[in-house]
Design a protein around this motif. Structure first.
Motif, PDB file in Angstrom:
ATOM      1  N   ASP A 147       4.872  15.713 -25.440  1.00 13.98           N
ATOM      2  CA  ASP A 147       4.276  16.567 -26.462  1.00 13.98           C
ATOM      3  C   ASP A 147       3.878  17.923 -25.910  1.00 13.98           C
ATOM      4  O   ASP A 147       3.418  18.787 -26.679  1.00 13.98           O
ATOM      5  CB  ASP A 147       3.024  15.882 -27.050  1.00 13.98           C
ATOM      6  CG  ASP A 147       3.371  14.581 -27.774  1.00 13.98           C
ATOM      7  OD1 ASP A 147       4.508  14.486 -28.278  1.00 13.98           O
ATOM      8  OD2 ASP A 147       2.521  13.672 -27.789  1.00 13.98           O
ATOM      9  N   SER A 148       4.047  18.136 -24.639  1.00 18.50           N
ATOM     10  CA  SER A 148       3.641  19.404 -24.014  1.00 18.50           C
ATOM     11  C   SER A 148       4.613  20.515 -24.394  1.00 18.50           C
ATOM     12  O   SER A 148       5.783  20.262 -24.742  1.00 18.50           O
ATOM     13  CB  SER A 148       3.621  19.242 -22.487  1.00 18.50           C
ATOM     14  OG  SER A 148       4.933  19.014 -22.001  1.00 18.50           O
ATOM     15  N   PRO A 149       4.134  21.771 -24.337  1.00 21.39           N
ATOM     16  CA  PRO A 149       5.022  22.899 -24.660  1.00 21.39           C
ATOM     17  C   PRO A 149       6.255  22.954 -23.771  1.00 21.39           C
ATOM     18  O   PRO A 149       7.335  23.322 -24.238  1.00 21.39           O
ATOM     19  CB  PRO A 149       4.122  24.112 -24.450  1.00 21.39           C
ATOM     20  CG  PRO A 149       2.736  23.604 -24.671  1.00 21.39           C
ATOM     21  CD  PRO A 149       2.734  22.209 -24.143  1.00 21.39           C
ATOM     22  N   ALA A 150       6.118  22.563 -22.506  1.00 27.24           N
ATOM     23  CA  ALA A 150       7.274  22.609 -21.616  1.00 27.24           C
ATOM     24  C   ALA A 150       8.339  21.617 -22.060  1.00 27.24           C
ATOM     25  O   ALA A 150       9.544  21.918 -22.057  1.00 27.24           O
ATOM     26  CB  ALA A 150       6.836  22.301 -20.181  1.00 27.24           C
ATOM     27  N   ALA A 151       7.898  20.421 -22.480  1.00 29.52           N
ATOM     28  CA  ALA A 151       8.863  19.421 -22.928  1.00 29.52           C
ATOM     29  C   ALA A 151       9.532  19.841 -24.231  1.00 29.52           C
ATOM     30  O   ALA A 151      10.753  19.674 -24.406  1.00 29.52           O
ATOM     31  CB  ALA A 151       8.171  18.079 -23.109  1.00 29.52           C
ATOM     32  N   VAL A 152       8.733  20.388 -25.148  1.00 27.06           N
ATOM     33  CA  VAL A 152       9.294  20.830 -26.431  1.00 27.06           C
ATOM     34  C   VAL A 152      10.293  21.958 -26.211  1.00 27.06           C
ATOM     35  O   VAL A 152      11.386  21.973 -26.808  1.00 27.06           O
ATOM     36  CB  VAL A 152       8.159  21.272 -27.376  1.00 27.06           C
ATOM     37  CG1 VAL A 152       8.730  21.902 -28.660  1.00 27.06           C
ATOM     38  CG2 VAL A 152       7.264  20.083 -27.756  1.00 27.06           C
ATOM     39  N   ALA A 153       9.982  22.922 -25.376  1.00 28.08           N
ATOM     40  CA  ALA A 153      10.881  24.049 -25.128  1.00 28.08           C
ATOM     41  C   ALA A 153      12.173  23.599 -24.461  1.00 28.08           C
ATOM     42  O   ALA A 153      13.268  24.065 -24.804  1.00 28.08           O
ATOM     43  CB  ALA A 153      10.180  25.087 -24.261  1.00 28.08           C
ATOM     44  N   ALA A 154      12.074  22.685 -23.488  1.00 28.41           N
ATOM     45  CA  ALA A 154      13.274  22.210 -22.795  1.00 28.41           C
ATOM     46  C   ALA A 154      14.181  21.445 -23.743  1.00 28.41           C
ATOM     47  O   ALA A 154      15.411  21.610 -23.730  1.00 28.41           O
ATOM     48  CB  ALA A 154      12.868  21.335 -21.616  1.00 28.41           C
ATOM     49  N   LEU A 187       7.968  12.273 -15.341  1.00 26.21           N
ATOM     50  CA  LEU A 187       8.576  12.476 -16.649  1.00 26.21           C
ATOM     51  C   LEU A 187       9.517  13.671 -16.581  1.00 26.21           C
ATOM     52  O   LEU A 187       9.158  14.748 -16.099  1.00 26.21           O
ATOM     53  CB  LEU A 187       7.509  12.712 -17.711  1.00 26.21           C
ATOM     54  CG  LEU A 187       6.490  11.570 -17.909  1.00 26.21           C
ATOM     55  CD1 LEU A 187       5.466  11.952 -18.986  1.00 26.21           C
ATOM     56  CD2 LEU A 187       7.186  10.262 -18.271  1.00 26.21           C
ATOM     57  N   VAL A 188      10.740  13.487 -17.133  1.00 22.11           N
ATOM     58  CA  VAL A 188      11.743  14.554 -17.056  1.00 22.11           C
ATOM     59  C   VAL A 188      12.451  14.677 -18.403  1.00 22.11           C
ATOM     60  O   VAL A 188      12.494  13.742 -19.212  1.00 22.11           O
ATOM     61  CB  VAL A 188      12.785  14.256 -15.950  1.00 22.11           C
ATOM     62  CG1 VAL A 188      12.144  14.322 -14.570  1.00 22.11           C
ATOM     63  CG2 VAL A 188      13.458  12.908 -16.168  1.00 22.11           C
ATOM     64  N   VAL A 189      13.020  15.867 -18.608  1.00 22.45           N
ATOM     65  CA  VAL A 189      13.922  16.123 -19.734  1.00 22.45           C
ATOM     66  C   VAL A 189      15.291  16.364 -19.129  1.00 22.45           C
ATOM     67  O   VAL A 189      15.441  17.163 -18.189  1.00 22.45           O
ATOM     68  CB  VAL A 189      13.466  17.337 -20.565  1.00 22.45           C
ATOM     69  CG1 VAL A 189      14.476  17.640 -21.662  1.00 22.45           C
ATOM     70  CG2 VAL A 189      12.087  17.079 -21.159  1.00 22.45           C
ATOM     71  N   ALA A 190      16.339  15.700 -19.654  1.00 19.83           N
ATOM     72  CA  ALA A 190      17.673  15.779 -19.062  1.00 19.83           C
ATOM     73  C   ALA A 190      18.738  15.707 -20.131  1.00 19.83           C
ATOM     74  O   ALA A 190      18.460  15.443 -21.323  1.00 19.83           O
ATOM     75  CB  ALA A 190      17.854  14.642 -18.063  1.00 19.83           C
ATOM     76  N   THR A 191      19.962  15.906 -19.710  1.00 20.58           N
ATOM     77  CA  THR A 191      21.152  15.641 -20.525  1.00 20.58           C
ATOM     78  C   THR A 191      22.212  15.089 -19.589  1.00 20.58           C
ATOM     79  O   THR A 191      22.173  15.348 -18.373  1.00 20.58           O
ATOM     80  CB  THR A 191      21.667  16.899 -21.242  1.00 20.58           C
ATOM     81  OG1 THR A 191      22.671  16.509 -22.206  1.00 20.58           O
ATOM     82  CG2 THR A 191      22.208  17.910 -20.287  1.00 20.58           C
ATOM     83  N   TYR A 192      23.179  14.342 -20.132  1.00 11.90           N
ATOM     84  CA  TYR A 192      24.143  13.627 -19.285  1.00 11.90           C
ATOM     85  C   TYR A 192      25.552  14.112 -19.578  1.00 11.90           C
ATOM     86  O   TYR A 192      25.932  14.365 -20.731  1.00 11.90           O
ATOM     87  CB  TYR A 192      24.032  12.124 -19.538  1.00 11.90           C
ATOM     88  CG  TYR A 192      22.618  11.609 -19.317  1.00 11.90           C
ATOM     89  CD1 TYR A 192      22.084  11.490 -18.040  1.00 11.90           C
ATOM     90  CD2 TYR A 192      21.813  11.278 -20.412  1.00 11.90           C
ATOM     91  CE1 TYR A 192      20.785  11.041 -17.847  1.00 11.90           C
ATOM     92  CE2 TYR A 192      20.507  10.840 -20.225  1.00 11.90           C
ATOM     93  CZ  TYR A 192      20.006  10.720 -18.938  1.00 11.90           C
ATOM     94  OH  TYR A 192      18.707  10.292 -18.768  1.00 11.90           O
TER      95      TYR A 192
END
Length: 222
Positions: A147-154, A187-192
């Motif tokens: 829910d953090s701004p960094a996660a939303v932006a990524a 916790l990470v944001v990724a794509t495969y």
């Protein structure tokens, strides 16, 4: 011959005989003269021998004095002194401390410079991104919560580029934490994507905020 002539010749002969007898030396006198000459010769030889001996003695004395004087004039040279030079005692130096070996942390695979690729990476098929599959993940952000701004932006940036974002603990992508040096609960944001080349291209396309890429096995996806 007349008697007178004979008498004259006889008288003449007697006169000559007397004259000859008178002129002849006395044998005793002659003997004395010979003995005197012998004494003179002996005395002369003795004098000559004595003189020669005295001369030899004098020469020996002069030579001895000369040698003695030479020895006295030349002083005895002092014996050369030998001074032993002691070798310098090496000063002990403190041994450098042995560095303690450290375990190097895995170096994350950094994305290439943020120059947008001319050809975007291929999008994987939905069936390729499934539990147990081996894929390449491009990790674009490390966040405190989704829910953090960094996660939303990524997440919005990945979607904007036309790819499917994914968020969760890095432990769900087996091999990612070891490759990037993050604890399992990160916790990470990724794509495969299907290949390493595609993962590197997507990191360039995303920009300088991308964290890194890693080959992983998907574990938490249905």
């Amino acid at each position: 011959m007349t008697a007178h002539l004979r008498d004259l010749l006889g008288a003449l002969a007697q006169h000559e005989a007397h004259a000859a007898a008178a002129a002849a030396p006395d044998p005793r006198t002659e003997a004395e003269q010979v003995r005197a000459q012998v004494h003179r010769l002996r005395a002369r030889r003795v004098i000559t021998v004595t003189t020669a001996a005295a001369a030899a003695v004098a020469v020996g004395i002069v030579t001895a004095n000369a040698v003695t004087g030479l020895s006295a004039v030349q002083p005895a040279l002092p014996a050369p002194s030998v001074t032993a030079t002691a070798s310098p005692t090496p000063t002990p130096t403190a041994a450098s401390p042995t560095p303690t070996p450290t375990t190097a942390s895995p170096t994350p695979t950094a994305p290439s410079p943020s120059t947008p690729p001319t050809t975007p990476p291929a999008r994987p098929q939905p069936a390729d991104v499934a539990h147990g599959n081996r894929v390449w993940g491009t990790y674009v952000a490390v966040v405190d919560s989704f829910d953090s701004p960094a996660a939303v932006a990524a997440t919005a940036r990945v979607t904007e580029l036309g790819y499917a974002p994914s968020g969760g603990e890095i432990a769900c992508d087996q091999g990612a934490g070891e490759a990037l040096g993050f604890p399992p609960e990160t916790l990470v944001v990724a794509t495969y994507l299907a290949s390493k080349e595609d993962a590197e291209l997507f990191a360039q396309l995303y920009g300088p905020g991308a964290v890194g890429i890693a080959e992983v096995t998907l574990f938490c996806l249905d």
